[in-house]
Design a protein around this motif. Structure first.
Motif, PDB file in Angstrom:
ATOM      1  N   CYS A 273     -12.025  -1.388  -1.450  1.00 18.53           N
ATOM      2  CA  CYS A 273     -12.509  -1.436  -3.293  1.00 18.53           C
ATOM      3  C   CYS A 273     -12.447  -2.398  -3.897  1.00 18.53           C
ATOM      4  N   ARG A 275     -10.118  -3.051  -6.337  1.00 17.68           N
ATOM      5  CA  ARG A 275      -8.988  -2.438  -6.982  1.00 17.68           C
ATOM      6  C   ARG A 275      -8.713  -3.812  -5.118  1.00 17.68           C
ATOM      7  N   CYS A 276      -9.093  -2.901  -4.169  1.00 19.17           N
ATOM      8  CA  CYS A 276      -8.608  -4.319  -2.868  1.00 19.17           C
ATOM      9  C   CYS A 276      -8.727  -5.638  -3.438  1.00 19.17           C
ATOM     10  N   CYS A 347      -3.271  -0.988  -1.456  1.00 22.12           N
ATOM     11  CA  CYS A 347      -3.702   0.069  -2.763  1.00 22.12           C
ATOM     12  C   CYS A 347      -4.325   0.990  -3.974  1.00 22.12           C
ATOM     13  N   CYS A 350      -7.366   3.335  -3.398  1.00 28.45           N
ATOM     14  CA  CYS A 350      -8.332   3.483  -1.825  1.00 28.45           C
ATOM     15  C   CYS A 350      -6.930   3.446  -0.982  1.00 28.45           C
TER      16      CYS A 350
HETATM   17 ZN    ZN Z   1      -8.884  -0.712  -2.542  1.00 31.01          ZN
END
Ligand code: ZN
Length: 492
Positions: A273, A275-276, A347, A350
């Protein structure tokens, strides 16, 4: 041994506009440290005040993400190239949404219309009916949203949702091709809906004239198969990402800045995602927005069509989605690069043990509002700017008329100064200010301005730290000056 380091567009003002620079070093850490020594102004963008590499700066070695390795110790060998990829305002399971049990039939008019799809085995009658049953929500009806909505409508996606609450402005027309000159001043959603329905009356268009927020996002996203992120700010990007992960909806991501575009597909089961890629947003003001930095008019066309292509593939369930891959497009060099992207098991959204299980306050997350300030109070305040002393355009005009002794400092780029300027101002672009401060007199009153007041607020803070106690910000920048004092000059 000198290695090539690819510098992304937002950081090139600190490397004398070079997009590739050569730096010595035997490890990634050494190369980056030498880079920060060679280009001193780059240091605060790459490192925190404690000297740690900032978390929103990702480093790739020969197109490989090395974040999960001991990245700074990673050896760099002969011929290796490093890429710095900061966030910009940018093992896979199946991505196919579950098709409805019964696909809708096509009328004979639709069969004629979609002829070029129907004769391709990858689409065919079943695929076209899947498209008709499919739904895509487009966040933003601006630069990216324009090509996305137009092409998805033409391709026969049955339901297109649009989220936007803006009105069409003259400065939108250079790239937001869904809107025309007669639409200036109208709500973008109205203008967009008319164009979509003129292209394809079979499309159902849902208009969501609202600001996307943590309270409405999940309900808005819920009915759609694919979400297309065409936003231009970090709080909304993280909000779209988290909502997509929480709902299990694929997020066709795109971002644009000047000549550079990015695209990927996030939040598909097993894939990474946003945010990763970027666990944390950059500090406010460090990465300029398109409104501050500009964007080539055709750029959102290309990036938006990558997003639209991915949305169509996801609905059809064909091909290889842009999952686990990060596409970077450099229009100036006409070059596409593809970087590998892994899901981060750590993360917070996710990962294997997520800590974010509901939507949060994204303005606060992005540092745009102090934790204690309630949302309602912050709506009208701009805390990042109000921390610095300000004067109004009228105040500055009065000071000029009185013949006060003071200096007007313009921290915009030279090409912006060519569009409009305040007579008699001194021009030092913000990026050059740290090394050109000595050209200014600490004892004189200093009024600093940029286009709208954001960069000049940073300049005031920077100068105050260096003992310029008399530095103040021109509220609203030269745009306010033109509005209140000198309407003869063009705004941009
Ligand atoms: Zn993520």
């Amino acid at each position: 041994m000198a290695h090539k380091v690819h510098i992304p567009t937002p950081l090139r003002s600190y490397t004398d506009q070079h997009d590739i620079v050569e730096v010595d070093g035997t490890t990634v850490g050494e190369v980056l440290a030498n880079l920060a020594t060679k280009y001193g102004d780059l240091r605060r963008h790459l490192y925190t005040e404690e000297g740690k590499l900032r978390s929103f700066v990702n480093v790739y070695l020969n197109d490989d993400d090395i974040r999960y390795l001991q990245k700074e110790q990673t050896p760099v060998r002969d011929g290796d190239a490093l890429s710095i990829i900061p966030s910009v305002a940018g093992g896979v399971g199946t991505a196919t949404p579950t098709p409805p049990v019964e696909l809708p039939a096509l009328s004979s008019e639709e069969i004629q219309r979609y002829n070029r799809h129907l004769i391709m085995p990858e689409v065919g009658m079943d695929g076209q009916r899947k498209l008709k049953a499919g739904s895509v929500l487009c966040i933003g009806a601006g630069g990216l949203g324009s090509p996305v909505a137009l092409y998805l409508a033409a391709a026969g996606v049955g339901r297109i949702g649009l989220v936007d609450f803006d009105v069409v402005d003259h400065s939108n027309l250079q790239r937001q091709i869904i809107h025309g000159t007669p639409d200036v001043g109208r709500p973008k959603l109205q203008s967009a809906k008319e164009k979509i329905q003129a292209i394809n009356p079979h499309v159902r268009v849902d208009l969501h004239e609202t600001q996307l927020s943590s309270t409405n996002a999940l309900a808005l996203f819920e009915p759609y198969d694919v979400i297309v992120d065409g936003t231009d700010n970090f709080p909304t990007r993280y909000l779209v990402n988290d909502a997509c992960v929480l709902l299990g909806k694929p997020n066709a991501y795109g971002s644009i800045f000047r000549f550079e575009g990015q695209a990927s597909v996030f939040a598909v089961k097993g894939g990474p995602c946003y945010r990763c890629l970027y666990p944390e947003p950059p500090p406010p003001g460090l990465v300029p927005s398109c409104a501050e930095g500009g964007v080539l008019g055709v750029l959102p066309g290309l990036v938006g069509l990558v997003q639209a292509t991915e949305a169509i593939k996801l609905v059809l369930g064909v091909g290889e989605p842009l999952v686990g891959r990060f596409l970077i497009y450099d229009a100036l060099r006409m070059r596409f690069r593809e970087l590998k992207l892994r899901r981060d098991p750590e993360c917070p959204v996710c990962g294997d043990h997520p800590t974010v299980k509901a939507l949060i306050d994204y303005e606060q997350f992005c540092g745009l509002r102090p934790a204690a300030m309630p949302a309602a109070a912050a709506a009208s305040a701009t805390p990042t700017r109000s921390e610095v002393p300000e004067v109004t355009a009228e105040d500055v005009k009065a000071k000029l008329d009185r013949g006060d002794d003071f200096v007007i400092l313009d921290v915009r780029e030279p090409h912006e100064v060519q569009i409009c300027r305040i007579e008699g101002s001194v021009v030092i672009p913000l990026g050059q200010l740290p090394k050109r401060m000595d050209e200014l007199d600490r004892n004189r009153d200093l009024v600093i301005h940029c286009r709208s007041g954001a960069r000049s607020a940073q300049a005031v803070t920077l100068l105050q730290r260096q003992g310029f106690d008399k530095a103040v910000n021109l509220k609203g920048g030269i745009l306010a000056w033109i509005d209140k004092v000198d309407p003869s000059q063009p705004k941009y």
